[in-house]
Design a protein around this motif. Structure first.
Motif, PDB file in Angstrom:
ATOM      1  N   LEU A  23       0.823  -1.206   0.000  1.00 53.84           N
ATOM      2  CA  LEU A  23       0.000   0.000   0.000  1.00 53.84           C
ATOM      3  C   LEU A  23       0.860   1.260   0.000  1.00 53.84           C
ATOM      4  N   THR A  24       1.935   1.260   0.776  1.00 53.15           N
ATOM      5  CA  THR A  24       2.834   2.407   0.810  1.00 53.15           C
ATOM      6  C   THR A  24       3.485   2.631  -0.544  1.00 53.15           C
ATOM      7  N   LEU A  25       3.956   1.572  -1.172  1.00 53.44           N
ATOM      8  CA  LEU A  25       4.557   1.693  -2.504  1.00 53.44           C
ATOM      9  C   LEU A  25       3.536   2.175  -3.532  1.00 53.44           C
ATOM     10  N   ALA A  26       2.294   1.728  -3.414  1.00 52.78           N
ATOM     11  CA  ALA A  26       1.252   2.178  -4.344  1.00 52.78           C
ATOM     12  C   ALA A  26       0.977   3.667  -4.169  1.00 52.78           C
ATOM     13  N   VAL A  27       0.937   4.132  -2.940  1.00 51.43           N
ATOM     14  CA  VAL A  27       0.706   5.556  -2.687  1.00 51.43           C
ATOM     15  C   VAL A  27       1.861   6.386  -3.231  1.00 51.43           C
ATOM     16  N   TYR A  29       3.897   5.592  -5.665  1.00 49.85           N
ATOM     17  CA  TYR A  29       3.815   5.534  -7.129  1.00 49.85           C
ATOM     18  C   TYR A  29       2.782   6.524  -7.661  1.00 49.85           C
ATOM     19  N   VAL A  30       1.604   6.534  -7.066  1.00 49.99           N
ATOM     20  CA  VAL A  30       0.552   7.446  -7.519  1.00 49.99           C
ATOM     21  C   VAL A  30       0.981   8.894  -7.329  1.00 49.99           C
ATOM     22  N   LEU A  31       1.623   9.190  -6.206  1.00 51.01           N
ATOM     23  CA  LEU A  31       2.091  10.554  -5.975  1.00 51.01           C
ATOM     24  C   LEU A  31       3.096  10.988  -7.039  1.00 51.01           C
ATOM     25  N   PHE A  32       4.105  10.164  -7.313  1.00 53.10           N
ATOM     26  CA  PHE A  32       5.147  10.542  -8.259  1.00 53.10           C
ATOM     27  C   PHE A  32       4.675  10.529  -9.712  1.00 53.10           C
ATOM     28  N   GLN A  33       3.737   9.661 -10.056  1.00 54.03           N
ATOM     29  CA  GLN A  33       3.305   9.555 -11.444  1.00 54.03           C
ATOM     30  C   GLN A  33       2.193  10.537 -11.809  1.00 54.03           C
ATOM     31  N   TYR A  34       1.333  10.871 -10.857  1.00 54.95           N
ATOM     32  CA  TYR A  34       0.155  11.665 -11.186  1.00 54.95           C
ATOM     33  C   TYR A  34       0.040  12.971 -10.403  1.00 54.95           C
ATOM     34  N   VAL A  35       0.202  12.921  -9.105  1.00 56.61           N
ATOM     35  CA  VAL A  35      -0.065  14.097  -8.272  1.00 56.61           C
ATOM     36  C   VAL A  35       1.043  15.135  -8.411  1.00 56.61           C
ATOM     37  N   PHE A  36       2.297  14.753  -8.248  1.00 52.47           N
ATOM     38  CA  PHE A  36       3.393  15.718  -8.323  1.00 52.47           C
ATOM     39  C   PHE A  36       3.524  16.351  -9.705  1.00 52.47           C
ATOM     40  N   PRO A  37       3.434  15.597 -10.810  1.00 53.54           N
ATOM     41  CA  PRO A  37       3.489  16.264 -12.121  1.00 53.54           C
ATOM     42  C   PRO A  37       2.319  17.225 -12.342  1.00 53.54           C
ATOM     43  N   TRP A  38       1.154  16.904 -11.813  1.00 50.38           N
ATOM     44  CA  TRP A  38       0.018  17.805 -11.941  1.00 50.38           C
ATOM     45  C   TRP A  38       0.241  19.087 -11.137  1.00 50.38           C
TER      46      TRP A  38
END
Length: 53
Positions: A23-27, A29-38
């Motif tokens: 779960l930590t790795l999934a969070v 991943y989502v942060l680096f792939q979607y949230v931070f670039p946005w």
């Protein structure tokens, strides 16, 4: 909050630790792939002003 999550995960301590890691790795991943670039264009860190002296 973490205690609540730990109590609601299924399995014994080893399985809970593994699920927590996944779960930590999934969070992350989502942060680096979607949230931070946005959010990056919205942040003022690239607005650097240097004065000639």
């Amino acid at each position: 909050m973490y205690g609540w999550i730990w109590r609601h995960l299924p399995g014994n301590a080893w399985l809970r630790a593994l699920i927590s890691l996944v779960l930590t790795l999934a969070v992350v991943y989502v942060l680096f792939q979607y949230v931070f670039p946005w959010a990056e264009p919205l942040l003022p860190f690239n607005d650097v002003t240097v004065n000639d002296q």
